[in-house]
Enzyme design. Structure first.
Site, mmCIF file in Angstrom:
data_model
loop_
_atom_site.group_PDB
_atom_site.id
_atom_site.type_symbol
_atom_site.label_atom_id
_atom_site.label_comp_id
_atom_site.label_asym_id
_atom_site.label_seq_id
_atom_site.Cartn_x
_atom_site.Cartn_y
_atom_site.Cartn_z
ATOM 1 N N GLN A 158 12.801 -52.575 -12.779
ATOM 2 C CA GLN A 158 13.626 -52.019 -11.698
ATOM 3 C C GLN A 158 15.010 -52.660 -11.716
ATOM 4 O OE1 GLN A 158 11.359 -53.002 -8.099
ATOM 5 N NE2 GLN A 158 12.702 -54.731 -7.667
ATOM 6 N N GLY A 159 15.900 -52.125 -10.915
ATOM 7 C CA GLY A 159 17.218 -52.741 -10.740
ATOM 8 C C GLY A 159 18.071 -52.727 -12.001
ATOM 9 N N ILE A 160 18.858 -53.789 -12.174
ATOM 10 C CA ILE A 160 19.825 -53.850 -13.270
ATOM 11 C C ILE A 160 19.110 -53.858 -14.627
ATOM 12 C CG2 ILE A 160 21.706 -55.208 -14.283
ATOM 13 C CD1 ILE A 160 22.131 -56.419 -11.404
ATOM 14 N N ASP B 179 5.285 -62.107 -17.894
ATOM 15 C CA ASP B 179 5.721 -63.038 -16.843
ATOM 16 C C ASP B 179 6.576 -64.096 -17.538
ATOM 17 O OD1 ASP B 179 6.051 -65.035 -14.984
ATOM 18 O OD2 ASP B 179 3.910 -65.230 -14.496
ATOM 19 N N ARG C 26 23.131 -69.305 -0.036
ATOM 20 C CA ARG C 26 22.752 -69.103 -1.430
ATOM 21 C C ARG C 26 22.664 -70.451 -2.144
ATOM 22 N NH1 ARG C 26 21.352 -65.174 0.320
ATOM 23 N NH2 ARG C 26 21.721 -62.996 -0.235
ATOM 24 N N TYR D 172 20.043 -70.438 -5.066
ATOM 25 C CA TYR D 172 20.476 -69.336 -5.941
ATOM 26 C C TYR D 172 21.764 -69.692 -6.677
ATOM 27 C CZ TYR D 172 21.564 -64.535 -7.387
ATOM 28 O OH TYR D 172 21.841 -63.404 -8.125
ATOM 29 N N ASP E 282 23.429 -52.631 -5.552
ATOM 30 C CA ASP E 282 22.407 -51.923 -4.786
ATOM 31 C C ASP E 282 21.149 -51.762 -5.652
ATOM 32 O OD1 ASP E 282 21.008 -50.405 -3.008
ATOM 33 O OD2 ASP E 282 22.659 -49.031 -2.572
ATOM 34 N N ARG F 90 16.365 -57.507 0.887
ATOM 35 C CA ARG F 90 17.081 -58.554 1.632
ATOM 36 C C ARG F 90 17.715 -57.964 2.884
ATOM 37 N NH1 ARG F 90 17.853 -60.106 -3.595
ATOM 38 N NH2 ARG F 90 19.900 -59.205 -3.999
ATOM 39 N N ARG G 267 32.423 -57.647 2.463
ATOM 40 C CA ARG G 267 33.007 -58.635 1.548
ATOM 41 C C ARG G 267 33.410 -58.007 0.204
ATOM 42 N NH1 ARG G 267 27.527 -62.248 0.258
ATOM 43 N NH2 ARG G 267 26.881 -60.995 -1.532
#
Ligand code: NAD
Length: 251
Positions: free
Chosen positions: A16-18, A59, A150, A153, A187, A194, A211
């Site tokens: 999923q995502g990027i 994993d 963050r 992170y 996105d 989140r 931002r």
């Protein structure tokens, strides 16, 4: 034809995502794509929707599984270490468990993956006479810029940039390029998570957008052109860099 024709690309966190969007973008440019993720059902969906993409459940925190996959994989031209997570919070909010998990998933996984796949990649570069590319997922939230909440992170993503630069320095003479990709706010399903888990989700989304000088979040397709560029020979003179794709946040 295609800008990645003849190249084999392996991507972590590609369900999923990027990571997923990058798998599709690399396949569209003619690469052989091995899409890996811990989420087997989502990977099966990707494979069902896009017949050309090979999927492998992996994993990245499991050293034995990483080594076993490297043993049975073809030599890679491109390794995209995309897996990573956000632990929300400041230093005083951050538990030792969150800190350790963040470093294991966001940084040590890259050490693990690269250690397993690098010998084959270097051999491939030597015999092909070309260059091979490691792309590590960092963030604008790293050594580049500090953001509230963050702590773990930002520390992990700064470490990713340091790891990437050391790789670039050590293997530049052997045909390896290593670069860190530093997106702004994108996105993706985890960003939606989140936002949804914030005390006031509507305000949280507004704050993320506020931002952004361009007035919107990035889509995954704002990020994938940089992935294709770093994977391709078009970036043959680019190594050791942290490349920002942030819509102007760090202007
Ligand atoms: P996401 O967070 O929505 O999805 C992450 C994927 O990682 C999922 O498919 C999940 O199954 C997989 N995953 C989780 N643990 C794993 C493990 N142990 N082994 C293998 N796969 C695992 O995707 P995203 O938001 O595109 O984030 C991808 C990367 O991009 C992360 O490293 C993230 O830090 C980075 N990034 C994201 C943004 C953003 O705003 N979304 C911004 C900058 C950087």
């Amino acid at each position: 034809e295609g800008r990645l024709k003849g190249k084999t690309v392996l991507i972590t966190a590609a369900a999923q995502g990027i990571g997923r969007a990058s798998a599709l973008a690399c396949a569209a440019e003619g690469a052989r794509v091995i899409a890996t993720d811990i989420n087997a059902p989502l990977l099966q969906q990707l494979a069902a929707e896009h017949a050309g993409i090979e999927v492998v459940t992996l994993d990245v925190r499991d050293d034995a599984a990483v080594q076993a996959l490297a043993q049975r994989s073809p030599a890679l031209d491109v390794l995209f270490n995309c897996a990573g997570m956000v632990a929300n919070g400041s230093l005083l909010d951050c538990s030792e468990a969150d800190w350790d998990l963040s470093f294991d998933l966001n940084v040590k996984s890259m050490f693990r993956m690269t250690r397993a796949f690098l010998p084959g990649m270097l051999e491939h570069a030597r015999t092909q006479g070309g260059s091979v590319s490691v792309i590590n997922m960092a963030s604008m939230a790293s050594s580049i810029k500090g953001f509230a909440n963050r702590c773990a992170y930002g520390a992990t993503k700064a470490a990713v940039i340091g790891l990437t630069k050391s790789l670039a320095a050590d293997y530049v003479k052997q045909g390896l390029r290593a670069n860190a990709l530093c997106p702004g706010t994108v996105d993706t399903p985890s960003l939606r998570g989140r936002i949804a888990s914030a005390a006031d989700p509507v305000q949280a989304e507004k704050d993320f957008i506020a931002r952004q000088p361009m007035g919107r979040l990035a889509t995954v397709d704002d990020i994938t052109p940089m992935v294709v560029f770093l994977a391709s020979d078009e970036s043959r003179f680019v190594t050791g860099q942290a490349l920002l794709v942030d819509g102007g946040v760090t202007i």
